[in-house]
Motif scaffolding. Structure first.
Motif, mmCIF file in Angstrom:
data_model
loop_
_atom_site.group_PDB
_atom_site.id
_atom_site.type_symbol
_atom_site.label_atom_id
_atom_site.label_comp_id
_atom_site.label_asym_id
_atom_site.label_seq_id
_atom_site.Cartn_x
_atom_site.Cartn_y
_atom_site.Cartn_z
ATOM 1 N N PRO A 123 0.795 -1.228 0.000
ATOM 2 C CA PRO A 123 0.000 0.000 0.000
ATOM 3 C C PRO A 123 0.828 1.277 0.000
ATOM 4 N N THR A 124 2.062 1.191 0.495
ATOM 5 C CA THR A 124 2.920 2.377 0.543
ATOM 6 C C THR A 124 3.969 2.363 -0.563
ATOM 7 N N GLY A 125 3.916 1.347 -1.429
ATOM 8 C CA GLY A 125 4.918 1.222 -2.480
ATOM 9 C C GLY A 125 4.455 1.810 -3.796
ATOM 10 N N GLU A 126 5.256 1.586 -4.812
ATOM 11 C CA GLU A 126 4.976 2.104 -6.141
ATOM 12 C C GLU A 126 3.943 1.228 -6.851
ATOM 13 N N VAL A 127 3.273 1.822 -7.839
ATOM 14 C CA VAL A 127 2.362 1.066 -8.686
ATOM 15 C C VAL A 127 3.179 0.144 -9.577
ATOM 16 N N ASN A 128 2.813 -1.153 -9.588
ATOM 17 C CA ASN A 128 3.474 -2.134 -10.449
ATOM 18 C C ASN A 128 2.491 -3.275 -10.684
ATOM 19 N N LEU A 129 1.747 -3.196 -11.770
ATOM 20 C CA LEU A 129 0.674 -4.156 -12.003
ATOM 21 C C LEU A 129 1.191 -5.543 -12.358
ATOM 22 N N ILE A 130 2.357 -5.645 -12.959
ATOM 23 C CA ILE A 130 2.906 -6.968 -13.268
ATOM 24 C C ILE A 130 3.250 -7.697 -11.966
ATOM 25 N N SER A 131 3.932 -7.029 -11.073
ATOM 26 C CA SER A 131 4.180 -7.621 -9.752
ATOM 27 C C SER A 131 2.878 -7.852 -9.003
ATOM 28 N N GLY A 132 1.926 -6.945 -9.218
ATOM 29 C CA GLY A 132 0.636 -7.085 -8.566
ATOM 30 C C GLY A 132 -0.071 -8.367 -8.954
ATOM 31 N N ILE A 133 -0.034 -8.723 -10.237
ATOM 32 C CA ILE A 133 -0.672 -9.963 -10.691
ATOM 33 C C ILE A 133 -0.069 -11.168 -9.963
ATOM 34 N N VAL A 134 1.250 -11.186 -9.867
ATOM 35 C CA VAL A 134 1.930 -12.292 -9.194
ATOM 36 C C VAL A 134 1.527 -12.360 -7.726
ATOM 37 N N ASN A 135 1.500 -11.193 -7.058
ATOM 38 C CA ASN A 135 1.160 -11.170 -5.633
ATOM 39 C C ASN A 135 -0.288 -11.560 -5.384
ATOM 40 N N VAL A 136 -1.184 -11.138 -6.277
ATOM 41 C CA VAL A 136 -2.592 -11.491 -6.136
ATOM 42 C C VAL A 136 -2.762 -13.007 -6.232
ATOM 43 N N ARG A 137 -2.150 -13.614 -7.229
ATOM 44 C CA ARG A 137 -2.253 -15.066 -7.376
ATOM 45 C C ARG A 137 -1.628 -15.787 -6.188
ATOM 46 N N LYS A 138 -0.509 -15.277 -5.734
ATOM 47 C CA LYS A 138 0.163 -15.889 -4.580
ATOM 48 C C LYS A 138 -0.734 -15.863 -3.351
ATOM 49 N N LEU A 139 -1.402 -14.724 -3.108
ATOM 50 C CA LEU A 139 -2.240 -14.604 -1.921
ATOM 51 C C LEU A 139 -3.436 -15.542 -1.976
ATOM 52 N N HIS A 140 -4.139 -15.558 -3.118
ATOM 53 C CA HIS A 140 -5.279 -16.471 -3.227
ATOM 54 C C HIS A 140 -4.830 -17.919 -3.051
#
Length: 342
Positions: free
Chosen positions: A107-124
């Motif tokens: 939440p306090t970091g930079e926008v990065n949607l490619i990393s975001g996709i990986v993190n979203v899948r990892k969390l689920h």
């Protein structure tokens, strides 16, 4: 048109290979999905609770929360089916603010949607693998659904999206139960138009190809209240509201009538403690009228480890950074109440 490409074209096969479920975990998910389908169809009369943080902002806190939820599920399994909210996309009314883990892995970091996709899948995947519970997320961006759809058991279409034709048509091709929220106006005609569209086959362009959807007979309504012309909250969970919704279901050609009451947002005016009263009132109304007991069988509850929400600059573990939520102790007590009064 002017768009600056920040990455190469995303390969969907590559995305789906990231944090893919192994065979044993996938089998458990398939079994859970079958249970949930029976609940939506009315073959299983348990209460569905889609419950969890307003936004899945912190992986460790979400895992701590869902582990506790998994223990609670064992306790209430005969009466309640729990699906944790792992909401990784957040709508922003004016486009500003935290847009969820997909945009910002931190939440306090930079926008990065490619990393975001990986993190979203990892969390689920971590929630499913480590707790045995399967998850819900919001389809905020229809074109992004394929990034995570294989990991989800429940999908919601939000109040600002439900009037959009692309959201409705994509919902018609989703295999999972899909909750269509009433729009911010609270208009039931708009809500049921969206439900009709989702329950029909549709032809449209999706991710660069002409497609025909299957129709989604597990699509259903979520009541989240609305706002009138004076920007005042107009709840729609009261007895008369629920009867009106059930009557609309009965008059129309809709499959698998099912109602989820969203206990926060414009039903509570984002007064998170009101969620407890709203659940209790709805359960009492179900006991009073058999049609309500048959159809009104779900709640969406915003809940996290700590009560309320934190202000910018605070770092309270497990406390919402978006809408205020019920803390864990109140949550556990409420879930047990639902189980005892279903």
């Amino acid at each position: 048109m002017s768009f600056n490409a920040l990455s190469k074209k995303i390969n969907m096969d590559t995305v789906r290979a990231i944090h893919k479920l192994d065979e044993a975990t996938l089998a458990k998910k398939v079994a859970r999905d079958a249970e949930l389908e029976k609940i939506i169809k009315g073959e299983d009369q348990r209460i569905l609770l889609i419950i969890g943080p307003c936004s899945a902002d912190n992986e460790d806190a979400v895992l701590e929360y869902t582990h506790r939820l998994a223990d609670l599920q064992k306790e209430v399994v005969d009466k309640v089916f729990l699906v944790p909210r792992v909401y990784t996309n957040k709508p922003r009314t004016n486009g500003d603010g935290y847009k969820g883990m997909l945009h910002q892995p931190s939440p306090t970091g930079e926008v990065n949607l490619i990393s975001g996709i990986v993190n979203v899948r990892k969390l689920h995947k971590r929630v499913i693998t480590e707790t045995g519970l399967t998850t819900a997320d919001e389809m905020l961006y229809p074109e992004n659904l394929e990034f995570v759809e294989d990991l989800l058991s429940y999908i919601a279409v939000g109040a600002r999206s439900v009037e959009d034709q692309q959201h409705r048509f994509v919902a018609s091709g989703i295999n999972q139960p899909t909750g269509m929220k009433n729009p911010t106006s609270g208009n039931l005609s708009v809500l049921f138009n969206s439900l009709h569209a989702a329950q029909q086959k549709q032809e449209f362009i999706y991710n660069g190809a002409e497609v025909e959807s299957s129709s989604n007979l597990l699509a259903h309504v979520i009541l989240r209240g609305g706002l009138n012309d004076h920007n005042e909250n107009v709840p729609n969970y009261h007895y008369e509201d629920l009867l009106k919704v059930v009557s609309t279901y009965e008059k129309g050609n809709y499959q698998n009538p099912f109602v989820v009451v969203d206990t926060n947002h414009d039903n509570s005016g984002k007064q998170y403690m009101e969620q407890i009263r709203i659940v209790k009132e709805t359960l009492a109304n179900r006991q009073y009228h058999p049609a309500l007991k048959k159809v009104v069988r779900g709640f969406m509850i915003e809940s996290y480890l700590e009560d309320g929400r934190q202000n910018p600059g605070e770092t309270v573990f497990g406390k919402s950074i978006t809408d205020p939520c019920l803390g864990w102790e109140k949550t556990a007590e409420l879930v047990r109440y639902v189980a005892a009064n279903a």
